[in-house]
Scaffold this motif. Structure first.
Motif, PDB file in Angstrom:
ATOM      1  N   SER A 114       4.154  78.269   9.391  1.00 33.94           N
ATOM      2  CA  SER A 114       3.573  79.521   8.892  1.00 33.94           C
ATOM      3  C   SER A 114       4.614  80.616   9.060  1.00 33.94           C
ATOM      4  CB  SER A 114       2.301  79.880   9.665  1.00 33.94           C
ATOM      5  OG  SER A 114       2.631  80.333  10.973  1.00 33.94           O
ATOM      6  N   HIS A 167      -3.876  88.982   9.593  1.00 36.82           N
ATOM      7  CA  HIS A 167      -4.443  87.698   9.175  1.00 36.82           C
ATOM      8  C   HIS A 167      -5.829  87.461   9.748  1.00 36.82           C
ATOM      9  CE1 HIS A 167      -2.848  85.677  13.057  1.00 36.82           C
ATOM     10  NE2 HIS A 167      -2.574  86.961  13.134  1.00 36.82           N
ATOM     11  N   CYS A 221      -2.067  87.672   3.512  1.00 36.90           N
ATOM     12  CA  CYS A 221      -1.668  87.934   4.906  1.00 36.90           C
ATOM     13  C   CYS A 221      -2.069  86.779   5.834  1.00 36.90           C
ATOM     14  CB  CYS A 221      -2.228  89.260   5.405  1.00 36.90           C
ATOM     15  SG  CYS A 221      -4.022  89.292   5.675  1.00 36.90           S
ATOM     16  N   THR A 222      -2.977  85.898   5.379  1.00 33.12           N
ATOM     17  CA  THR A 222      -3.357  84.755   6.218  1.00 33.12           C
ATOM     18  C   THR A 222      -2.201  83.780   6.406  1.00 33.12           C
ATOM     19  OG1 THR A 222      -4.175  83.475   4.330  1.00 33.12           O
ATOM     20  CG2 THR A 222      -5.752  84.912   5.444  1.00 33.12           C
ATOM     21  N   LYS A 259       0.368  84.208   7.850  1.00 33.58           N
ATOM     22  CA  LYS A 259       0.970  84.388   9.180  1.00 33.58           C
ATOM     23  C   LYS A 259       0.668  83.209  10.097  1.00 33.58           C
ATOM     24  CE  LYS A 259       1.614  88.121  12.528  1.00 33.58           C
ATOM     25  NZ  LYS A 259       1.617  87.406  13.800  1.00 33.58           N
TER      26      LYS A 259
END
Length: 421
Positions: A53, A376, A399-400, A402
Motif C-alpha cells: 500500500s 483512509h 485515499c484508502t 494508504k
C-alpha cells in the motif's frame, strides 16, 4: 469498479445481509516493522503475507535509498537483503503521511554514518515528533526538528549508543517502538523507559518486541514501563505477516450492520494486533456499551463510532485524545461527518466523542457528501454508513490506498453497488 477511482463514490444500500469470504490485506503495522527489521539484518529475508500500500511502498523506497535491496516477487511478498547497517541516502527520505515509517526511521537513521533528513507531506508536517527527537538527544544523538514535527534532521554516528533513554509515549506508542527497534544496533545495552504510565496502544509495543525477537534481538521487559535491549544486531529471517486487524474492523462492522456473515479466514482471537479487540464490542450491536475506552484500539474508533450511530442507545468514546494527532484530527472529523448525515448525531466533549445514536437512521434517506480529510480511515468507516443510509457519498475514495488499496473492490465483491458521483 472503475479504475482509476472517480473523485467521489455513492454507496447504494444493499438492503440485504452481506455474505461472503474476504481476505483482508496484510497488517500495515507489522509489515512496516518487518521491513525495517529485515533491512537492519545481515542477509536475505523473505516477508510473506505483506501489505503493498502507499505507506509500505514509501517505507520500502526509503530503505532502498539507504542501500537495502527490496524485491517484490509477487503481490504479497518482499525479499529484503541488507548488510546489517543502513547507508547514508543521497537525499531526504520522503514518507508522505506515513506515521509509522516516519517515526521508525527517525530513530533507525541514527545508526547511519552522516546526516539524514526524514520528511513527509504537509499533513505529516503537522504530526508531533518532538518526544522522539528529545529521546535521541538524550542518547547523545544530534537531531533537530525545529517545529516539533517533521522534517527531522538526524546526524547519525554509526551506532545507537548505550545507556538509558526515557520517552514520553503519551502521544504515540510508535516513539517507543522506534527506540526499541534501533536499540540492538547500539554499542552497549540500552534501556528504554517510559516517563509516565500513559502510552498510546501498548499492544503495538508488544507487536514490536515479538517481531524483533524473530529477527534475533534480545529484549527483556524489566518492569511495566522499562525494556532492556542487548546490542545483538539482527539476523536474517523469514517472516509471515498476519492480516490487518484494523482492516478487519470494517468487515466486522459491515457484518453486524447488515446482519450478514463475512468469513475472513481468521478468527478475531487469532490476531495479535490490539485493534482486534473491536470485534467483541461490535458483536454487541445494537446494544453496544454506553462507554467505550478506545485507548488500546485507536484505529478502530472511527469504525466503532459509525456503527454506534445506529445503536439503540448513545455511546461515549473515552481515552482517545491521541486521535487528534493521527492523519487528521479524527475526533473532530468523525463528529463533523456524523453531523453531516444527521445534525446532532455526535459531539465533542473535551477529548471524548459522544455519539447520540439513532436506530431509525437506517430507514431514512440522508444525502451527505462525506469529507475524508485525506484520511483512509474516515473514508472506510463512513462507507459503512452507506450500507444502511441512502445517499452517502464518499469524497476522495482513492485515499484508502494508504492501507487498503482494494477496499472498494472488496465491497463490490460482496455485492455493494458503488456509483461514481
Amino acid at each position: 469498479m472503475l479504475k482509476p477511482l472517480p473523485p467521489a463514490l455513492t454507496i447504494v444500500p444493499p438492503r440485504r445481509p452481506l455474505i461472503g469470504r474476504v481476505t483482508p490485506p496484510g497488517s500495515k503495522s507489522i509489515t512496516n516493522r518487518a521491513l525495517l527489521l529485515a533491512a537492519l539484518a545481515d542477509g536475505t529475508n523473505r516477508l510473506t503475507g505483506a501489505l503493498k500500500s502507499k505507506d509500505t511502498v514509501l517505507m520500502a523506497a526509503a530503505l532502498r535509498q539507504m542501500g537495502v535491496s527490496v524485491d517484490e516477487p509477487d503481490a504479497t511478498t518482499f525479499v529484503v537483503t541488507g548488510t546489517g547497517r543502513l547507508a547514508a541516502p543521497s537525499g531526504p527520505l520522503f514518507l508522505g503521511n506515513a506515521g509509522t515509517a516516519t517515526r521508525f526511521l527517525t530513530a533507525a537513521v541514527a545508526t547511519v554514518e552522516g546526516a539524514v533528513i526524514v520528511d513527509g507531506d504537509e499533513d505529516m508536517r503537522l504530526r508531533p515528533i518532538a518526544p522522539l527527537v528529545s529521546a535521541l538527544r538524550s542518547l547523545g544523538i544530534e537531531a533537530e526538528a525545529p517545529t516539533g514535527c517533521p522534517p527531522v534532521t538526524v546526524h547519525g554516528r554509526g551506532s545507537f549508543g548505550r545507556g538509558r533513554v526515557e520517552i514520553d509515549a503519551s502521544l504515540s506508542s510508535q516513539y517507543v517502538s522506534a527506540l526499541l527497534m534501533a536499540a540492538p544496533l547500539g554499542d552497549g545495552p540500552i534501556e528504554v523507559a517510559l516517563t509516565g504510565k500513559d502510552i498510546g496502544a501498548r499492544g503495538y509495543v508488544d507487536l514490536t518486541v515479538a517481531a524483533m525477537t524473530v529477527f534475533g534481538a534480545s529484549v527483556e521487559q524489566v518492569d511495566a514501563g522499562t525494556w532492556r535491549i542487548q546490542p545483538t544486531g539482527y539476523r536474517a529471517a523469514d517472516f509471515h505477516i498476519e492480516p490487518d486487524a484494523s482492516a478487519a474492523t470494517y468487515l466486522w462492522g459491515a457484518e453486524v450492520l447488515t446482519g450478514g456473515r463475512i468469513d475472513l479466514g481468521v478468527e478475531a482471537e487469532d490476531f495479535t494486533q490490539p485493534d482486534a479487540a473491536a470485534q467483541a464490542v461490535l458483536a454487541q450491536f445494537p446494544n453496544m456499551p454506553a462507554v467505550i475506552d478506545g485507548s488500546q484500539m485507536q484505529d478502530a474508533v472511527p469504525t466503532l463510532a459509525v456503527v454506534a450511530a445506529f445503536n439503540q442507545t448513545p455511546v461515549r468514546f473515552v481515552g482517545i485524545a491521541n486521535l487528534r494527532v493521527k492523519e487528521t484530527d479524527r475526533i473532530r472529523a468523525v463528529a463533523n461527518e456524523l453531523n453531516r448525515i444527521l445534525p446532532g448525531l455526535a459531539r465533542e466533549e473535551g477529548d471524548d466523542l459522544v455519539v447520540a445514536s439513532d436506530p431509525n437512521l437506517a430507514a431514512r434517506a440522508r444525502p451527505a457528501r462525506i469529507e475524508t480529510y485525506h484520511d483512509h480511515r474516515i473514508a472506510m468507516s463512513f462507507a459503512l454508513a452507506g450500507l444502511l443510509v441512502e445517499g452517502i457519498t464518499i469524497l476522495d475514495p482513492a485515499c484508502t490506498g494508504k492501507t487498503y488499496p482494494d477496499y472498494w473492490e472488496m465491497l463490490a465483491g460482496l455485492g455493494v453497488d458503488l456509483r461514481p458521483a
